[in-house]
Write an enzyme that holds these catalytic residues in place. Structure first.
Site, mmCIF file in Angstrom:
data_model
loop_
_atom_site.group_PDB
_atom_site.id
_atom_site.type_symbol
_atom_site.label_atom_id
_atom_site.label_comp_id
_atom_site.label_asym_id
_atom_site.label_seq_id
_atom_site.Cartn_x
_atom_site.Cartn_y
_atom_site.Cartn_z
ATOM 1 N N ARG A 72 -6.507 0.560 -9.986
ATOM 2 C CA ARG A 72 -5.802 -0.007 -8.827
ATOM 3 C C ARG A 72 -6.659 0.127 -7.557
ATOM 4 N NH1 ARG A 72 -0.156 2.537 -8.289
ATOM 5 N NH2 ARG A 72 -0.084 1.246 -6.445
ATOM 6 N N HIS A 120 4.949 6.859 1.013
ATOM 7 C CA HIS A 120 4.568 7.161 -0.375
ATOM 8 C C HIS A 120 3.119 7.625 -0.498
ATOM 9 C CE1 HIS A 120 8.115 4.528 -2.048
ATOM 10 N NE2 HIS A 120 8.507 5.646 -1.473
ATOM 11 N N CYS A 153 -9.747 20.232 -7.759
ATOM 12 C CA CYS A 153 -9.387 20.660 -6.405
ATOM 13 C C CYS A 153 -10.504 21.586 -5.902
ATOM 14 C CB CYS A 153 -8.050 21.408 -6.459
ATOM 15 S SG CYS A 153 -7.657 22.280 -4.917
HETATM 16 P P1 OAD Z 1 8.583 -4.347 -5.168
HETATM 17 O O1 OAD Z 1 7.506 -4.888 -6.039
HETATM 18 O O2 OAD Z 1 9.731 -3.671 -5.795
HETATM 19 O O3 OAD Z 1 9.174 -5.485 -4.242
HETATM 20 C C1 OAD Z 1 8.350 -6.375 -3.559
HETATM 21 C C2 OAD Z 1 9.222 -7.483 -2.986
HETATM 22 O O4 OAD Z 1 8.353 -8.326 -2.238
HETATM 23 C C3 OAD Z 1 9.899 -8.351 -4.050
HETATM 24 O O5 OAD Z 1 11.280 -8.479 -3.725
HETATM 25 C C4 OAD Z 1 9.196 -9.723 -3.922
HETATM 26 O O6 OAD Z 1 10.082 -10.809 -4.086
HETATM 27 C C5 OAD Z 1 8.717 -9.672 -2.489
HETATM 28 N N1 OAD Z 1 7.518 -10.490 -2.225
HETATM 29 C C6 OAD Z 1 6.517 -10.865 -3.063
HETATM 30 N N2 OAD Z 1 5.578 -11.542 -2.394
HETATM 31 C C7 OAD Z 1 5.990 -11.612 -1.102
HETATM 32 C C8 OAD Z 1 5.450 -12.188 0.087
HETATM 33 N N3 OAD Z 1 4.281 -12.839 0.084
HETATM 34 N N4 OAD Z 1 6.164 -12.047 1.241
HETATM 35 C C9 OAD Z 1 7.355 -11.396 1.251
HETATM 36 N N5 OAD Z 1 7.907 -10.842 0.163
HETATM 37 C C10 OAD Z 1 7.227 -10.945 -0.997
HETATM 38 O O7 OAD Z 1 7.836 -3.371 -4.112
HETATM 39 P P2 OAD Z 1 8.465 -2.252 -3.166
HETATM 40 O O8 OAD Z 1 9.824 -2.613 -2.720
HETATM 41 O O9 OAD Z 1 7.443 -1.941 -2.170
HETATM 42 O O10 OAD Z 1 6.850 3.430 -5.515
HETATM 43 O O11 OAD Z 1 8.586 -1.052 -4.191
HETATM 44 C C11 OAD Z 1 9.018 0.182 -3.731
HETATM 45 C C12 OAD Z 1 8.365 1.269 -4.517
HETATM 46 O O12 OAD Z 1 8.566 1.064 -5.914
HETATM 47 C C13 OAD Z 1 6.847 1.330 -4.391
HETATM 48 O O13 OAD Z 1 6.419 1.998 -3.246
HETATM 49 C C14 OAD Z 1 6.444 2.046 -5.638
HETATM 50 C C15 OAD Z 1 7.312 1.281 -6.608
HETATM 51 O O14 OAD Z 1 7.580 1.895 -7.820
HETATM 52 C C16 OAD Z 1 6.170 4.400 -6.114
HETATM 53 O O15 OAD Z 1 5.142 4.180 -6.754
HETATM 54 C C17 OAD Z 1 6.766 5.736 -5.897
#
Ligand code: OAD
Length: 250
Positions: A72, A120, A153
């Site tokens: 990543r 995060h 570490c």
């Molecule tokens: P998600 O992948 O769950 O959600 C991303 C959202 O962005 C989705 O609803 C898409 O429809 C939307 N999306 C995609 N492209 C877009 C664009 N160009 N403009 C606007 N919206 C768009 O990601 P997060 O909500 O960030 O945590 O996920 C939250 C957490 O879940 C992350 O931080 C990670 C993950 O598991 C950990 O790793 C702890």
């Protein structure tokens, strides 16, 4: 309200607001080429979070988890901030603005965002998996990358891990406190998050209950859409520049 009325209303609220908080998620970085987690081609469609993004997974197979994060990092290293990051960075310099991100890619940092809470953590930092006292404070990956993977570490010799928050782990206290404090604002805007991972997902409701005007910009409806005052379903890299122009010239 249709899209143009929603944008106009949000622009009016932003113009009048003293304190603005913006919560971002993976959708903000999508146009930069960083994969999101959920949705059609999200990472969690191809990988199981419990085998890659938990402390148990790392304890079971540190090398596998390390290599997934290394993959990543390689991908993210090629990505640059997009117009959504740039607008947010510009707004962040206005006093009273706080940006909370769930993204670990640091593209908000690259865009020079002020008052940023990285809820995060950062994929570019390491911390001690054994949680030794000095290794709790994250450090940046040494260059060149040491031959042994995962690296050690430097304080206790235990395994180093990515300094990100994994499933089942608590957020850093200072970050959570800063995020909760930022819910006391005039406008709370979520951008590009599916709003399912707590505690980040609950912040918009807290802000709404304490009187903030709440809004969402996301490519598709989310679990937050029904609770916000304005939900704009559009891509962040398109809607934010549009909104920025409306804020500047009503
Ligand atoms: P998600 O992948 O769950 O959600 C991303 C959202 O962005 C989705 O609803 C898409 O429809 C939307 N999306 C995609 N492209 C877009 C664009 N160009 N403009 C606007 N919206 C768009 O990601 P997060 O909500 O960030 O945590 O996920 C939250 C957490 O879940 C992350 O931080 C990670 C993950 O598991 C950990 O790793 C702890």
């Amino acid at each position: 309200m249709d899209r143009s009325n929603s944008l106009a209303e949000l622009a009016r609220r932003l113009r009048a607001a003293g304190r603005v908080t913006i919560l971002t998620g993976a959708g903000v970085s999508a146009a930069s080429g960083v994969p999101t987690f959920r949705g059609a081609d999200g990472l969690w469609r191809h990988f199981k979070p419990e085998t890659l993004a938990t402390a148990d997974a790392f304890a079971r197979d540190p090398r596998l988890v390390w290599e997934w994060y290394a993959w990543r990092r390689e991908l993210i290293a090629r990505c640059r901030p997009n117009p959504a990051h740039e607008v947010i960075a510009r707004w962040s310099r206005r006093p009273g603005t706080v940006v909370i991100t769930q993204n670990v890619d640091d593209l908000h940092v690259k865009a020079d965002t002020a008052n940023l809470v990285r809820l995060h953590g950062s994929i570019w930092a390491l911390s001690c998996f054994e949680r030794c006292p000095r290794g709790i404070t994250p450090w940046l990956e040494p260059e060149p990358v040491p031959p042994e993977l995962p690296p050690r570490c430097p304080h206790c010799g235990g395994h180093a891990r990515p300094a990100v928050v994994w499933f089942g782990e608590a957020l850093r206290e200072a970050d959570l406190a800063a995020a909760i404090a930022a819910t006391r604002c005039d406008v709370f805007l979520t951008v590009g998050t599916s709003a399912v991972v707590h505690p980040a997902a609950g912040l918009v409701d807290v802000a709404g209950r304490t009187g903030a005007f709440t809004a969402e910009i996301n490519a598709e409806p989310t679990s937050a859409s029904g609770g916000v005052q304005v939900a704009i379903h559009a891509r962040a890299e398109v809607a934010l520049p549009e909104l920025d122009r409306l804020v500047a010239c009503p």
